[in-house]
Design an enzyme around this catalytic site. Structure first.
Site, PDB file in Angstrom:
ATOM      1  N   ASP A 105       0.930  -1.180   0.109  1.00  0.00           N
ATOM      2  CA  ASP A 105       0.047  -0.253  -0.026  1.00  0.00           C
ATOM      3  C   ASP A 105       0.883   1.222  -0.020  1.00  0.00           C
ATOM      4  OD1 ASP A 105      -2.874   0.947   0.623  1.00  0.00           O
ATOM      5  OD2 ASP A 105      -1.819   2.166   2.165  1.00  0.00           O
ATOM      6  N   HIS A 274      -7.248  -6.514   0.378  1.00  0.00           N
ATOM      7  CA  HIS A 274      -6.303  -5.700   0.244  1.00  0.00           C
ATOM      8  C   HIS A 274      -5.066  -5.937   1.125  1.00  0.00           C
ATOM      9  CE1 HIS A 274      -4.208  -1.951  -0.141  1.00  0.00           C
ATOM     10  NE2 HIS A 274      -4.440  -1.554   1.058  1.00  0.00           N
TER      11      HIS A 274
END
Length: 292
Positions: A105, A274
């Site tokens: 991320d 994610h």
């Protein structure tokens, strides 16, 4: 969370200190976390990685126990160039001039800039659940804006998003984690509390907003300059992403990274959302060990 690791707080210049843990032996490996998290995101795979590598898991500038300076009018304090320089200085202070690098991320975006600006320092690069920032902004449509609403919320002028998040930090952080996760049991209650409490500091909220404001402004300038100069990544790159998240559905992840690289690019999707190291730790660990 890192019982066999030692804790360090390292001055890296300009009054900034970076907090990290270090453990294991072997070639050096730097792990960089994403939003809204800390180095704790690596807790499930750090020890197995430390059987093969000297693992350093750091809190990015603005996150966890690292320094949280004001962003400044141009958000330069949270430019990925500045955040990357922190991590190079950290690794040098620990005795490592060259290392392997994994970023998830926001940490993946810092890792991308670090690998561009400090190519001789990075032996191998892995990025988790991202495509290049400019690529993702350029593809903005209703689907992307709905899934990544935070990209557009957090970049609003200070201190609008800061006040909104501070109004109910507990709900906001838990909702954010839950909405991006697709795997039951990925987060236990202690780690959820840790992530929430990391944002009780108003400067942590401000820092995260500045991280995203920089991504929408000064980082795009730096990326465009690198592209115009023909600067490409020169080290092998691994891209992993969650098959149940937006990145793999919306983007050709490998093609997007091949545009940025002059070296070998490989990778694949994992069966998760994610948060790869927390939702699919065994598969993430295997892929990283095979690559690193």
């Amino acid at each position: 969370m890192f019982e066999s690791f030692t804790s360090h707080t390292i001055p890296v210049g300009n009054g900034i200190e970076i907090a990290a843990v270090k453990g294991g032996s072997g070639p050096p490996l730097l792990l960089l976390h994403g939003y809204p998290q800390t180095r704790a995101c690596w807790r499930k795979i750090a020890a197995p990685l430390a059987e093969r590598f000297t693992v350093v898991a750091a809190d990015l500038r603005g996150y966890g126990q690292s320094s949280k300076p004001p962003g400044g009018a141009d958000h330069a304090a949270y430019a990925k160039r500045a955040m990357a320089a922190d991590q190079v200085a950290l690794m040098r202070a620990l005795g490592f001039e060259r290392f392997r690098l994994v970023g998830h991320d926001r940490g993946g975006r810092v890792a991308h800039r670090l690998a561009l600006d400090h190519q001789s320092a990075v032996e191998r690069l892995a990025v988790l659940d991202i495509a290049p920032t400019a690529t993702m902004y350029a593809a903005t449509d209703r689907e992307f804006a709905t899934a990544y609403y935070h990209w557009f919320f957090l970049i609003q002028p200070a201190d609008f998003p800061e006040r909104m998040i501070a109004n109910n930090t507990h709900y906001y952080i838990r909702h954010t984690l839950a909405s991006w996760c697709r795997t039951d049991g990925a987060f236990d209650e202690p780690v959820l509390r840790h992530y929430v409490e990391s944002f009780f500091d108003p400067m942590a909220i401000h820092a995260a907003c500045e991280d995203y404001r920089a991504a929408a402004t000064i980082d795009l300038v730096h990326d465009a300059e690198s592209d115009a100069a023909g600067v490409k990544l020169t080290m092998p790159l691994l891209a992993l992403w969650g098959s149940r998240g937006i990145v793999g559905r919306k983007f050709d992840v490998l093609a997007s990274w091949r545009e940025k690289s002059a070296a070998t690019v490989s990778g694949h999707a994992l069966d998760c959302g994610h948060f790869l190291p927390e939702e699919a730790p065994e598969d993430t660990l295997k892929a990283l060990l095979d690559f690193l």
